[in-house]
Design an enzyme around this catalytic site. Structure first.
Site, PDB file in Angstrom:
ATOM      1  CG  HIS A   1      -6.855  -4.171 -25.629  1.00  0.00           C
ATOM      2  ND1 HIS A   1      -7.697  -3.659 -24.684  1.00  0.00           N
ATOM      3  CD2 HIS A   1      -7.383  -3.821 -26.809  1.00  0.00           C
ATOM      4  CE1 HIS A   1      -8.668  -3.008 -25.270  1.00  0.00           C
ATOM      5  NE2 HIS A   1      -8.515  -3.083 -26.559  1.00  0.00           N
TER       6      HIS A   1
ATOM      7  NE  ARG B   1      -9.129  -6.669 -11.167  1.00  0.00           N
ATOM      8  CZ  ARG B   1      -8.838  -6.925 -12.440  1.00  0.00           C
ATOM      9  NH1 ARG B   1      -8.124  -6.052 -13.152  1.00  0.00           N
ATOM     10  NH2 ARG B   1      -9.254  -8.029 -13.026  1.00  0.00           N
ATOM     11  NE  ARG B   2      -7.135 -10.113 -10.831  1.00  0.00           N
ATOM     12  CZ  ARG B   2      -6.252 -10.398 -11.764  1.00  0.00           C
ATOM     13  NH1 ARG B   2      -5.007 -10.053 -11.620  1.00  0.00           N
ATOM     14  NH2 ARG B   2      -6.607 -11.062 -12.832  1.00  0.00           N
TER      15      ARG B   2
ATOM     16  CG  HIS C   1     -14.379  -1.140 -17.973  1.00  0.00           C
ATOM     17  ND1 HIS C   1     -14.997  -0.414 -18.967  1.00  0.00           N
ATOM     18  CD2 HIS C   1     -13.500  -1.955 -18.602  1.00  0.00           C
ATOM     19  CE1 HIS C   1     -14.489  -0.751 -20.137  1.00  0.00           C
ATOM     20  NE2 HIS C   1     -13.592  -1.695 -19.946  1.00  0.00           N
ATOM     21  CG  PHE C   2     -13.858  -6.506 -16.591  1.00  0.00           C
ATOM     22  CD1 PHE C   2     -14.549  -7.506 -15.947  1.00  0.00           C
ATOM     23  CD2 PHE C   2     -12.606  -6.144 -16.116  1.00  0.00           C
ATOM     24  CE1 PHE C   2     -14.026  -8.127 -14.850  1.00  0.00           C
ATOM     25  CE2 PHE C   2     -12.078  -6.761 -15.004  1.00  0.00           C
ATOM     26  CZ  PHE C   2     -12.787  -7.761 -14.366  1.00  0.00           C
ATOM     27  CG  HIS C   3     -18.724  -7.710 -14.003  1.00  0.00           C
ATOM     28  ND1 HIS C   3     -17.594  -7.532 -13.269  1.00  0.00           N
ATOM     29  CD2 HIS C   3     -19.002  -9.039 -13.939  1.00  0.00           C
ATOM     30  CE1 HIS C   3     -17.203  -8.693 -12.764  1.00  0.00           C
ATOM     31  NE2 HIS C   3     -18.039  -9.631 -13.153  1.00  0.00           N
TER      32      HIS C   3
ATOM     33  CE1 TYR D   1     -12.465  -3.358 -28.882  1.00  0.00           C
ATOM     34  CE2 TYR D   1     -10.092  -3.538 -28.776  1.00  0.00           C
ATOM     35  CZ  TYR D   1     -11.239  -2.807 -28.579  1.00  0.00           C
ATOM     36  OH  TYR D   1     -11.177  -1.547 -28.072  1.00  0.00           O
TER      37      TYR D   1
HETATM   38  C1  HEM Z   1     -23.711 -13.966 -11.908  1.00  0.00           C
HETATM   39  C2  HEM Z   1     -23.108 -12.974 -12.462  1.00  0.00           C
HETATM   40  C3  HEM Z   1     -21.774 -12.429 -11.973  1.00  0.00           C
HETATM   41  C4  HEM Z   1     -21.395 -12.047 -10.721  1.00  0.00           C
HETATM   42  C5  HEM Z   1     -22.250 -12.042  -9.462  1.00  0.00           C
HETATM   43  C6  HEM Z   1     -20.021 -11.629 -10.790  1.00  0.00           C
HETATM   44  C7  HEM Z   1     -19.278 -11.155  -9.723  1.00  0.00           C
HETATM   45  C8  HEM Z   1     -17.936 -10.818  -9.770  1.00  0.00           C
HETATM   46  C9  HEM Z   1     -17.201 -10.182  -8.719  1.00  0.00           C
HETATM   47  C10 HEM Z   1     -17.764  -9.784  -7.357  1.00  0.00           C
HETATM   48  C11 HEM Z   1     -15.922 -10.015  -9.148  1.00  0.00           C
HETATM   49  C12 HEM Z   1     -14.809  -9.287  -8.431  1.00  0.00           C
HETATM   50  C13 HEM Z   1     -13.913 -10.153  -7.678  1.00  0.00           C
HETATM   51  C14 HEM Z   1     -12.721  -9.399  -7.139  1.00  0.00           C
HETATM   52  O1  HEM Z   1     -12.050  -8.655  -7.862  1.00  0.00           O
HETATM   53  O2  HEM Z   1     -12.423  -9.583  -5.954  1.00  0.00           O
HETATM   54  C15 HEM Z   1     -15.851 -10.551 -10.481  1.00  0.00           C
HETATM   55  C16 HEM Z   1     -14.704 -10.579 -11.257  1.00  0.00           C
HETATM   56  C17 HEM Z   1     -14.691 -10.949 -12.598  1.00  0.00           C
HETATM   57  N1  HEM Z   1     -15.780 -11.300 -13.375  1.00  0.00           N
HETATM   58 FE1  HEM Z   1     -17.671 -11.536 -12.731  1.00  0.00          FE
HETATM   59  N2  HEM Z   1     -19.584 -11.770 -12.085  1.00  0.00           N
HETATM   60  C18 HEM Z   1     -20.626 -12.258 -12.840  1.00  0.00           C
HETATM   61  C19 HEM Z   1     -20.628 -12.517 -14.190  1.00  0.00           C
HETATM   62  C20 HEM Z   1     -19.517 -12.405 -15.020  1.00  0.00           C
HETATM   63  C21 HEM Z   1     -19.537 -12.651 -16.424  1.00  0.00           C
HETATM   64  C22 HEM Z   1     -20.751 -13.048 -17.245  1.00  0.00           C
HETATM   65  C23 HEM Z   1     -18.254 -12.463 -16.860  1.00  0.00           C
HETATM   66  C24 HEM Z   1     -17.662 -12.583 -18.250  1.00  0.00           C
HETATM   67  C25 HEM Z   1     -18.163 -13.177 -19.257  1.00  0.00           C
HETATM   68  C26 HEM Z   1     -17.447 -12.125 -15.702  1.00  0.00           C
HETATM   69  C27 HEM Z   1     -16.097 -11.894 -15.742  1.00  0.00           C
HETATM   70  C28 HEM Z   1     -15.331 -11.552 -14.654  1.00  0.00           C
HETATM   71  C29 HEM Z   1     -13.898 -11.389 -14.702  1.00  0.00           C
HETATM   72  C30 HEM Z   1     -13.001 -11.563 -15.934  1.00  0.00           C
HETATM   73  C31 HEM Z   1     -13.493 -11.013 -13.408  1.00  0.00           C
HETATM   74  C32 HEM Z   1     -12.070 -10.690 -12.960  1.00  0.00           C
HETATM   75  C33 HEM Z   1     -11.389 -11.850 -12.370  1.00  0.00           C
HETATM   76  C34 HEM Z   1     -10.037 -11.457 -11.851  1.00  0.00           C
HETATM   77  O3  HEM Z   1      -9.869 -10.342 -11.362  1.00  0.00           O
HETATM   78  O4  HEM Z   1      -9.128 -12.283 -11.974  1.00  0.00           O
HETATM   79  N3  HEM Z   1     -18.251 -12.091 -14.600  1.00  0.00           N
HETATM   80  N4  HEM Z   1     -17.104 -11.022 -10.841  1.00  0.00           N
HETATM   81 CU   LIG Z   2      -7.452  -3.363 -23.022  1.00  0.00          CU
END
Ligand code: HEM
Ligand SMILES: [Cu+2]
Ligand SMILES: [Cu+2]
Lengths: 173, 557, 70
Positions: free
Chosen positions: B228, B442-443, B379-381, B232
């Site tokens: 968490h 998700r995932r 949320h986190f995006h 921050y």
């Molecule tokens: C081009 C821009 C981006 C696209 C198209 C994108 C797309 C996605 C998608 C579709 C997922 C969901 C995958 C799933 O749960 O099956 C995901 C997960 C995630 N994204 Fe992005 N994202 C983008 C940018 C970012 C940025 C800038 C960050 C952080 C700085 C980020 C952090 C994350 C994280 C931490 C997850 C979770 C991974 C996990 O569940 O293990 N994303 N993203």
């Molecule tokens: Cu948290």
């Protein structure tokens, strides 16, 4: 220190908001009986490498001495037992307590379209009670990544009116 | 004269960290784009569904861990050097932490990308949370450890500068930017102890085969001890930008120096003892700890809500200087045509929305509705994926001339970048939040099941998928615009005669700020006590039956 | 000090409207500036948060079929 009167007002509003959210959560938790799984919910721990000596060796629905239904379930790579392959049948409008654990890795147990959602962690038993008010089919899915075929891990619960629930399929104690 | 002329040595470090950050951003963004197409079944021709998890690991690690950490290192080095008017004290040490972090990143990347190469025996499809007993190649854990240790080195480096400065300025207030850097980094060091212990004491020996069985709950809890607070660690550098640079970009001044410091002090105190809100649905964690997490997590809304006020007020100050008026019309007077300003402001708007879904996530029992559904990435995006990432990209447009002595190349593309990111994220995040309420997880490479289908509370599942795929595509295009502007400026920007890098003082400046807010030892001491109070009992519970009990064997991924 | 939100609270502002740079930052202290706009924006956000939160909690969440009750 120097705090503008508008900002003081805003800090007051913020504290009110926080208090309101905490109150709503506590109201839901105590009055509406909306709760979450946890170690003090009677689940306890289990030796995930020796499930043979536990009720998890014969997963399925049981009836307890007080006449309540209990489901012992295994979430494993990549199926629910019972639930996958053949659906799990449960009575509607009846308290059902799930006890779920995993013999391999962490999984999730979620019943789509409901608020039934729990982590399943090897060595820990997720114990939670629910009531399905409406008969029908409910999908189970694993919502925690558990390996290459995670996306295939699903099951089905069939909820039938209490009068149609067939007790002859229960697991003997 | 700008940063590069005054502090050439610091500039080289900042540039090096930015290069790694932007390579990670580009690669991670590409993976995100592929995921968005794959999981919505828009296009599945690039990877097969088992490789989805290799990419998803890469996306999470490269963006949430690598891009953020490296960019923060560069941004804070810039802040330290300019605010203290010092080059780094010992360049060998500075390059030491840089290379520690970089080698760690390379090792972890080899482990992750190895999963895409069949038959090489290297893989790490464990996602960025790497919950045991899923087991990655040892290089993955060693790389992660080096990244964390390197960030501790950076912390020490900035403290060296601060202590040296203190010798010559015994009675001065800590400059605001330096205060923010030091408090963020102390929070991070305290918070990262969890992941460091998890990785070094448990996972590295385990992945090397020195330990066989592992108790999954213990490393998971250690992960979320850090997990968490790490949000921050990403967010506070964005606040650093919003508090100290954004007012200037709006044409005004920071509203209040003391409130900015109070906010950072609260984050040091409260960020770490609330990790249990990621384990609301875990069996094996007591209800008392969960209820404490609810209260503490909702309380930490306070510094963010205070930030919202101060930052908006600083912007309003700028807008009124520029002739803006009215209750809402003043916003029109802000410099929306400048990419750095537009990016930060749009990031702030997105954060207001992300703050709302965060308040929902914090609320214990409602987690049964959203936990591990795609609502969470929705949320986190908004938070790390936009409030943080878009702020970092926007402020890069402002920092690049200071670091290169060149004018920003392709200003039109630079201006299109934050707006396209905003539009893409509105679509993707809206689709994700609502698909999550329909129960879509998700995932998951193929969130479509044979035995049942999802029902949308409102709208249709198809329309949500389209929003996710289209939004992801627009985001990727926006990312390419960013990279083109950066590379263009760096290589081919016209020399800048003058660079506007001045930052005006706050309306209520440090002269009104109580000295106690600068007392690092006091606040760090309280933070440590709070962590001990929050974690001693639950960890003792978990360890009572033995560190590795109840255990299971590894499951190599 | 003006309490009319539509007027700029800084008398010097009109002369430096277009500058946008550091010279524009004329307001000397926090008391010369009442951020009515900020109060309006954050006030709106406050109302929105309460309403959306209540909707999410009582309609989306508590209104669903089966829940964990124990
Ligand atoms: C081009 C821009 C981006 C696209 C198209 C994108 C797309 C996605 C998608 C579709 C997922 C969901 C995958 C799933 O749960 O099956 C995901 C997960 C995630 N994204 Fe992005 N994202 C983008 C940018 C970012 C940025 C800038 C960050 C952080 C700085 C980020 C952090 C994350 C994280 C931490 C997850 C979770 C991974 C996990 O569940 O293990 N994303 N993203
Ligand atoms: Cu948290
Ligand atoms: Cu799974």
């Amino acid at each position: 220190m120097h705090i503008h009167r508008f900002e003081k007002l805003w800090i007051g509003l913020s504290l009110f908001l926080i208090a309101a959210f905490i109150s709503i959560v506590m109201y839901g938790f105590t009055v509406l009986d909306l709760t979450v799984p946890g170690s003090d919910r009677g689940g306890g721990t289990v030796d995930a490498m020796n499930l043979a000596e536990t009720p998890f060796a014969t997963p399925g629905v049981r009836k307890t001495e007080d006449g309540e239904y209990e489901v012992y379930m295994l979430a494993r790579q990549y199926f629910f037992q019972p639930g996958s392959g053949q659906s799990l049948t449960l009575p509607a409008e009846t308290r059902v307590t799930f006890k779920v654990t995993s013999p391999d890795v962490i999984h999730g147990f979620q019943v789509a379209g409901t608020n039934i959602n729990s982590m399943v962690i090897p060595g820990q038993i997720s114990r939670f009670t629910t009531v399905f008010s409406d008969p029908g089919e409910y999908g189970i899915l694993c919502n925690e990544y558990c390996g290459a075929a995670h996306h295939t891990m699903e099951g089905l619960i069939e909820v039938v009116p209490p009068s149609e629930f067939d007790e002859s399929n229960l697991i003997e104690q | 004269m700008t940063f590069v002329d005054t502090y050439p040595k610091a500039t080289r470090i900042v540039k090096a960290t930015f290069i790694v950050a932007f390579v990670a951003l580009g690669l991670g963004g590409l993976f995100g784009f592929i995921q968005a197409l794959h999981r919505t079944d828009t296009f599945r021709g690039i990877i097969d569904s088992t490789q989805y998890y290799d990419l998803l690991t890469g996306h999470g690690v490269l963006l949430a861990l690598v891009f953020t950490t490296f960019f923060i290192a560069g941004l804070y080095q810039w802040g330290i050097s300019r605010s203290l008017d010092r080059e780094p004290e010992d360049l060998r040490f500075s390059w030491g932490w840089f290379w520690t972090m970089t080698v760690g990143t390379i090792l972890a990347s080899i482990a992750i990308l190895g999963g895409l190469v069949p038959g090489d025996g290297i893989s790490a499809a464990v996602l960025f949370t790497f919950y045991p007993p899923l087991q990655a190649h040892p290089l993955f854990y060693i790389g992660a450890a080096l990244l964390v240790v390197g960030s501790w080195g950076a912390t020490l480096d900035w403290f060296f500068s601060f202590w040296k400065w203190r010798e010559d300025h015994p009675d001065d207030h800590i400059p605001l930017q330096v205060h923010m850097v030091l408090f963020t980094m102390l929070m991070w060091v305290l918070a990262s102890l969890g992941i460091a212990i998890e990785v070094v004491a448990l996972l590295i020996p385990w992945s090397l085969g020195l330990i066989t069985n592992i108790d999954p709950l213990l490393p998971r809890t250690l992960f979320w001890y850090t997990g968490h607070a790490i949000v921050y660690f990403w967010l506070l550098p964005a606040y650093f930008v919003w508090y100290t640079i954004l007012p200037k970009l709006s044409g005004g001044r920071l509203f209040s120096d003391s409130l900015a410091r109070i906010v950072f002090v609260i984050f040091l105190l409260m960020s770490t003892p609330i990790g249990f809100h990621h384990q609301y649905l875990d069996p094996g964690i007591g209800m008392g700890y969960k209820l404490w997490a609810v209260v503490a997590t909702l309380l930490i809304l306070l510094p963010s809500l205070m930030t919202a006020f101060t930052v908006v007020a600083s912007m309003e100050h700028g807008a009124r200087q520029r002739g803006g008026s009215g209750y809402f019309a003043w916003m029109g007077a802000l410099p929306w045509g400048q990419p750095a300003f537009a990016g930060c402001a749009l990031a702030g708007i997105m954060f207001a929305a992300g703050g709302f879904s965060g308040m929902i996530n914090a609320s214990l029992n409602i987690d049964t509705l959203v936990h591990n559904t795609i609502w969470i990435p929705g949320h986190f995006h908004l938070t790390v994926g936009t409030a943080v990432a878009l702020t970092f990209m926007a402020i890069t447009f402002w920092l690049l001339p200071q670091l290169t002595g060149r004018k920003l190349k392709f200003p039109k593309m630079a201006l299109a970048q934050p707006y396209s990111w905003f539009i893409g994220m509105v679509l993707m995040s809206n689709g994700m939040h609502r698909a999550g309420l329909a129960g879509i997880p998700r995932r998951t490479a193929e969130p479509g099941y044979s035995g049942f289908s999802f029902e949308a509370p409102f709208g249709s599942i198809m329309e949500m998928k389209i929003q996710i795929a289209l939004g992801g595509t627009i985001l990727f295009v926006s990312l390419l615009l960013f990279l083109i502007v950066v590379v263009g400026t760096w290589w081919a920007g016209a020399p800048a005669e003058t660079v506007d890098d001045a930052i005006p003082p706050a309306l209520s400046g440090p002269e009104h700020t109580p000295k106690i807010l600068d007392n690092i030892k006091l606040w760090l001491g309280i933070a440590v006590v709070l962590v001990i109070l929050a974690y001693t009992l639950p960890l003792a519970d978990m360890l009572a039956d033995g560190i590795f009990q109840p255990g299971v064997p590894p499951s190599p991924m | 000090m003006s309490t009319d939100p539509s007027a700029s609270s800084d008398p010097a502002a009109s002369s430096s409207e277009a500058a946008g740079g550091d010279e524009a930052a004329h307001t000397r202290s926090i008391d010369d500036f009442d951020p009515y706009g900020t109060l309006a924006v954050t006030g709106l956000y406050f109302v929105l948060l309460l309403v959306l939160y209540a909707l999410m909690y009582f309609v989306e969440f508590a209104g669903r079929g089966a829940s964990i009750i124990e």
